[in-house]
Design a protein around this motif. Structure first.
Motif, PDB file in Angstrom:
ATOM      1  N   ILE A 401      20.657  29.150 -39.049  1.00 10.34           N
ATOM      2  CA  ILE A 401      21.425  27.914 -39.194  1.00 10.34           C
ATOM      3  C   ILE A 401      22.321  28.045 -40.416  1.00 10.34           C
ATOM      4  CG2 ILE A 401      19.677  26.713 -40.588  1.00 10.34           C
ATOM      5  CD1 ILE A 401      20.383  24.169 -38.895  1.00 10.34           C
ATOM      6  N   THR A 402      23.528  27.504 -40.322  1.00 11.78           N
ATOM      7  CA  THR A 402      24.474  27.585 -41.434  1.00 11.78           C
ATOM      8  C   THR A 402      24.039  26.680 -42.579  1.00 11.78           C
ATOM      9  OG1 THR A 402      25.834  25.920 -40.312  1.00 11.78           O
ATOM     10  CG2 THR A 402      26.420  28.233 -39.995  1.00 11.78           C
ATOM     11  N   THR A 403      24.607  26.902 -43.760  1.00 15.69           N
ATOM     12  CA  THR A 403      24.200  26.159 -44.955  1.00 15.69           C
ATOM     13  C   THR A 403      24.346  24.661 -44.789  1.00 15.69           C
ATOM     14  OG1 THR A 403      24.844  28.040 -46.340  1.00 15.69           O
ATOM     15  CG2 THR A 403      24.586  25.917 -47.443  1.00 15.69           C
ATOM     16  N   ASP A 404      25.409  24.225 -44.115  1.00 12.86           N
ATOM     17  CA  ASP A 404      25.621  22.787 -43.927  1.00 12.86           C
ATOM     18  C   ASP A 404      24.746  22.217 -42.805  1.00 12.86           C
ATOM     19  OD1 ASP A 404      26.830  23.764 -41.633  1.00 12.86           O
ATOM     20  OD2 ASP A 404      28.866  23.211 -42.222  1.00 12.86           O
ATOM     21  N   GLY A 405      24.000  23.072 -42.123  1.00  7.60           N
ATOM     22  CA  GLY A 405      23.096  22.610 -41.076  1.00  7.60           C
ATOM     23  C   GLY A 405      23.784  22.204 -39.787  1.00  7.60           C
ATOM     24  N   LYS A 406      25.054  22.488 -39.654  1.00  2.90           N
ATOM     25  CA  LYS A 406      25.804  22.002 -38.493  1.00  2.90           C
ATOM     26  C   LYS A 406      25.860  22.991 -37.340  1.00  2.90           C
ATOM     27  CE  LYS A 406      28.757  18.836 -41.131  1.00  2.90           C
ATOM     28  NZ  LYS A 406      30.150  18.458 -41.474  1.00  2.90           N
ATOM     29  N   GLU A 407      25.628  24.272 -37.612  1.00  2.48           N
ATOM     30  CA  GLU A 407      25.718  25.271 -36.552  1.00  2.48           C
ATOM     31  C   GLU A 407      24.431  26.085 -36.466  1.00  2.48           C
ATOM     32  OE1 GLU A 407      30.352  26.477 -35.871  1.00  2.48           O
ATOM     33  OE2 GLU A 407      29.313  27.449 -37.532  1.00  2.48           O
ATOM     34  N   LEU A 408      23.891  26.173 -35.261  1.00  2.24           N
ATOM     35  CA  LEU A 408      22.763  27.045 -34.981  1.00  2.24           C
ATOM     36  C   LEU A 408      23.292  28.390 -34.507  1.00  2.24           C
ATOM     37  CD1 LEU A 408      20.483  24.542 -33.072  1.00  2.24           C
ATOM     38  CD2 LEU A 408      19.943  25.619 -35.262  1.00  2.24           C
ATOM     39  N   ILE A 409      22.583  29.459 -34.878  1.00  2.00           N
ATOM     40  CA  ILE A 409      23.021  30.808 -34.519  1.00  2.00           C
ATOM     41  C   ILE A 409      21.925  31.447 -33.679  1.00  2.00           C
ATOM     42  CG2 ILE A 409      23.788  33.029 -35.400  1.00  2.00           C
ATOM     43  CD1 ILE A 409      24.395  31.493 -38.070  1.00  2.00           C
ATOM     44  N   LEU A 419      27.330  30.504 -31.906  1.00  2.00           N
ATOM     45  CA  LEU A 419      27.306  29.572 -33.029  1.00  2.00           C
ATOM     46  C   LEU A 419      27.493  28.180 -32.434  1.00  2.00           C
ATOM     47  CD1 LEU A 419      28.418  32.414 -34.199  1.00  2.00           C
ATOM     48  CD2 LEU A 419      29.042  31.049 -36.192  1.00  2.00           C
ATOM     49  N   PHE A 420      26.402  27.447 -32.356  1.00  2.00           N
ATOM     50  CA  PHE A 420      26.360  26.192 -31.603  1.00  2.00           C
ATOM     51  C   PHE A 420      26.358  24.997 -32.549  1.00  2.00           C
ATOM     52  CE2 PHE A 420      23.532  22.949 -29.501  1.00  2.00           C
ATOM     53  CZ  PHE A 420      24.483  22.496 -28.596  1.00  2.00           C
ATOM     54  N   GLY A 421      27.428  24.191 -32.487  1.00  2.00           N
ATOM     55  CA  GLY A 421      27.485  22.956 -33.262  1.00  2.00           C
ATOM     56  C   GLY A 421      26.625  21.902 -32.587  1.00  2.00           C
ATOM     57  N   ASP A 463      32.111  32.491 -41.886  1.00  2.14           N
ATOM     58  CA  ASP A 463      32.575  31.347 -42.675  1.00  2.14           C
ATOM     59  C   ASP A 463      33.984  30.986 -42.221  1.00  2.14           C
ATOM     60  OD1 ASP A 463      32.643  29.368 -44.615  1.00  2.14           O
ATOM     61  OD2 ASP A 463      33.401  30.712 -46.162  1.00  2.14           O
ATOM     62  N   GLY A 464      34.085  30.053 -41.296  1.00  2.88           N
ATOM     63  CA  GLY A 464      35.381  29.727 -40.692  1.00  2.88           C
ATOM     64  C   GLY A 464      35.555  30.545 -39.429  1.00  2.88           C
ATOM     65  N   CYS A 465      36.690  31.245 -39.339  1.00  4.75           N
ATOM     66  CA  CYS A 465      36.927  32.108 -38.186  1.00  4.75           C
ATOM     67  C   CYS A 465      36.038  33.350 -38.282  1.00  4.75           C
ATOM     68  CB  CYS A 465      38.401  32.526 -38.129  1.00  4.75           C
ATOM     69  SG  CYS A 465      39.534  31.152 -37.861  1.00  4.75           S
ATOM     70  N   THR A 466      35.393  33.702 -37.179  1.00  2.00           N
ATOM     71  CA  THR A 466      34.512  34.865 -37.183  1.00  2.00           C
ATOM     72  C   THR A 466      35.334  36.153 -37.216  1.00  2.00           C
ATOM     73  OG1 THR A 466      34.410  34.812 -34.778  1.00  2.00           O
ATOM     74  CG2 THR A 466      32.673  33.667 -35.978  1.00  2.00           C
ATOM     75  N   LYS A 467      34.846  37.122 -38.006  1.00  2.00           N
ATOM     76  CA  LYS A 467      35.583  38.370 -38.149  1.00  2.00           C
ATOM     77  C   LYS A 467      34.611  39.503 -38.452  1.00  2.00           C
ATOM     78  CE  LYS A 467      39.236  40.583 -40.892  1.00  2.00           C
ATOM     79  NZ  LYS A 467      40.160  40.423 -42.050  1.00  2.00           N
ATOM     80  N   LEU A 468      34.742  40.605 -37.755  1.00  2.00           N
ATOM     81  CA  LEU A 468      33.941  41.795 -38.032  1.00  2.00           C
ATOM     82  C   LEU A 468      34.473  42.451 -39.297  1.00  2.00           C
ATOM     83  CD1 LEU A 468      31.750  43.837 -37.133  1.00  2.00           C
ATOM     84  CD2 LEU A 468      33.539  45.004 -35.814  1.00  2.00           C
ATOM     85  N   VAL A 469      33.609  42.645 -40.303  1.00  2.00           N
ATOM     86  CA  VAL A 469      34.091  43.158 -41.591  1.00  2.00           C
ATOM     87  C   VAL A 469      33.523  44.519 -41.960  1.00  2.00           C
ATOM     88  CG1 VAL A 469      34.601  40.878 -42.537  1.00  2.00           C
ATOM     89  CG2 VAL A 469      32.318  41.839 -42.835  1.00  2.00           C
TER      90      VAL A 469
END
Length: 603
Positions: A401-409, A419-421, A463-469
């Motif tokens: 889950i993201t830090t803000d608790g809004k998205e489950l992974i 990434l489910f809101g 964090d925002g738009c997903t990107k492979l880094v």
């Protein structure tokens, strides 16, 4: 930096005051005219210094002078200007700065044109200068003059209409406190110095050297060296400016300090608590063990938690570290109290198994993946609050889950991470080219580390738009679930288990495989890096043991460009004294490179 008031003090006295201040412009005011030639005379002075020929000598001298003044060494700064013939500022800029500090507002605005600035910069600089004039007139209770300044000087600039409306409010209520609660000369001088700093940010660096530019450049160099150091795992404050920085791998936990043997079957999962004080492990023996990390770093058994009827595949610590969720394979989730070892609640769904678990960031509810591919949300007492059906998860026992608790992974399909809101029911996906084995979140929840069937690890910025880094290769995986993690200071490393019984460690930024740790005798299923101690790493294996890895002071043998540590070698400890002697000899080499404990590593 010196400054002056609108009073009757003679200029000579003001110059002496100026010389005593740790200012950002030349020593004294009149002194700089005679001590150094104008910068315009340096038009063709592009002498470069340094082995690479990229450092402009005149710029370096000016930066050094600014650093000396900012540190309070005014006489030394003036001496540098005099001896080098390179002034910190031109006489025109010096005059401009003096006018600001003396409150000569009209003259300072006119001087902007003489400096030779872009019209846009002139307008912006004029605005903040005239704003200072406006406030000082208000402070002197010259309301009519302040109004005229606003109407005839500031408004025509057509800069920042919203700010103009804000200034107008002071005409209506002029009794507001304008200068940080103080009044008189001290407040005016302080506000004028702040104005100069704002102008310094606005004007081109060639006109006014940015404040503490030398310190900024040195900090950049230190941080770049830190990032380039593939073994760096210590505080930046311990880095010296006197030598180039390069660590040896003795800063990485690569020595087995303890072998924990309380499990009676393969150890599948382990995870440190957020505060690093506890370690929880689970096994095919259906047992969960909570270990306590003592003050001296020793790990001791705290609780054996029994109750699961099937092997335990997943563990999740509560945000406050006081409770633990454990999940059996398609079984139930149990919530435990860490202090007492008591099972506080069991979460179950009739006819279905639970496959994963995680906490909401506030610790007041939990989420779980379900064997029918749905996700459920529960309150702590076991009431199912929500259930999202459809292809939301798979049998892979990972959920985040993201830090803000809004998205489950979750892993919703073989090659897709969801990434489910859960509040808005929004969905974002990450698509991999190969089946996903497991994933782990970074401590800040901004990055996702994904383990793939093709023996690659991928890091995604979520964090925002997903990107492979980043991608990492080297470990072995063909049959089993092998887990990886972020770790080390500032999570600068990636660690992973492997089916060849070793632990693999990569430098996160360079993506280079830097260490393999030998010691286990079977597949390493899971690794966890202590979030509070960058020098402690734990690994769980099919050999039924947990290894606690710490700092290694023994000899390190080069192996194919990496360093493999065989911690079963009993002769290692006997070599410590020889190593210390070698370290002392190495540290005496005046090559400008610092090797931690004298150990050189392959770049």
């Amino acid at each position: 930096m010196g400054g002056f008031e609108d009073d009757d003090e003679p200029l000579s006295k003001r110059v002496k005051v100026m010389s005593g201040e740790s200012g950002g412009f030349s020593n004294g005011l009149s002194g700089s005219f005679s001590m150094a030639r104008q910068l315009s005379s340096q038009g063709n002075n592009v002498e470069a210094i340094g082995s690479k020929g990229v450092v402009n000598k005149a710029e370096l001298v000016r930066i050094l002078a600014e650093a000396l003044y900012s540190l309070g060494y005014s006489e030394t700064g003036a001496r540098l200007e005099e001896e080098s013939g390179i002034p910190l500022h031109t006489p025109v800029v010096d005059m401009f700065m003096r006018q600001i500090l003396e409150g000569q507002w009209d003259k300072s605005v006119s001087m902007l044109h003489e400096i030779g600035l872009d019209e846009t910069i002139i307008k912006s600089a004029s605005f903040i200068i005239l704003e200072q004039k406006f406030f000082e007139l208000l402070e002197g209770e010259k309301i009519i003059d302040a109004w005229k300044t606003l109407r005839t000087e500031i408004v025509p600039l057509s800069v920042n209409d919203e700010r103009v409306r804000f200034l107008s409010s002071f005409i209506i209520s002029p009794s507001r406190n304008l200068f940080d609660g103080s009044s008189g000369k001290e407040s005016r001088l302080g506000s004028r110095k702040k104005l100069l700093e704002e102008l310094r940010k606005l004007l081109p660096p060639a006109v006014m050297i940015p404040e503490k530019r030398l310190v900024h450049l040195v900090e950049q160099a230190v941080l770049l060296q830190k990032d380039a150091c593939k073994f760096h795992n210590c505080e930046v404050g311990k880095m010296s400016l006197l030598t180039d920085h390069k660590c040896g791998c003795d800063h990485i936990p690569c020595q087995t300090l303890q072998i924990l043997k309380e499990h009676n079957d393969e150890v599948w999962f382990l995870q440190f608590s957020h505060n690093g004080k506890y370690l929880a492990s689970s096994s095919g023996d259906c047992l969960v063990i909570v270990w306590e990390v003592m003050a001296d770093g020793h790990v001791s058994l705290k609780h054996k938690l029994s109750g699961h009827q099937k092997p335990v595949s997943y563990i999740s610590w509560s945000p406050d570290n006081n409770q633990l969720l454990t999940c059996g394979v398609e079984e139930a989730i149990r919530r435990w109290d860490i202090a007492s070892g008591e099972c506080l609640h069991t979460y179950e769904k009739r006819g279905l198994g639970l496959v994963s678990c995680t906490w909401a960031p506030d610790g007041k509810s939990i989420f779980s993946g379900v064997s029918d591919k749905s996700i459920s949300m529960w309150d702590l007492e076991g009431k199912e609050l929500k259930c999202w059906r459809g292809q939301k998860t798979t049998m892979i026992a990972d959920i985040g889950i993201t830090t803000d608790g809004k998205e489950l992974i979750t892993v919703c399909k073989e090659t897709i991470i969801l990434l489910f809101g859960w509040e808005t029911k929004s969905e974002k996906i990450i698509v991999e080219d190969h089946p996903i084995i497991s994933f782990a979140l970074s401590e800040d929840k901004k990055f996702l580390l994904v383990s793939l069937l093709n023996e690659e690890l991928h890091v995604w910025n979520i964090d925002g738009c997903t990107k492979l880094v980043a991608k990492y290769k080297g470990h072995k995986r063909s049959r089993f679930v092998v887990r990886s993690c972020f770790g080390g200071l500032e999570q600068a490393f990636i660690a992973s288990g492997s089916e060849d019984s070793q632990v693999y460690i990569w430098h996160r930024l360079s993506k280079e495989l830097i260490l393999t740790l030998a010691g286990h005798s079977a597949t390493v299923n899971c690794v966890s890096w202590n979030p509070a101690n960058p020098y402690m790493l734990a690994s769980a294996s099919d050999d039924r043991t947990i290894r606690i890895w710490g700092l290694n002071q023994v000899n390190m043998n080069k192996n194919g460009g990496q360093y493999s540590h065989n911690n079963n070698n009993n002769n290692n400890n006997n070599n410590n004294n020889n190593n210390n002697n070698n370290n002392n000899n190495s540290s005496n080499n005046s090559n400008g490179v610092n090797y931690c404990n004298g150990v050189s590593q392959v770049g």
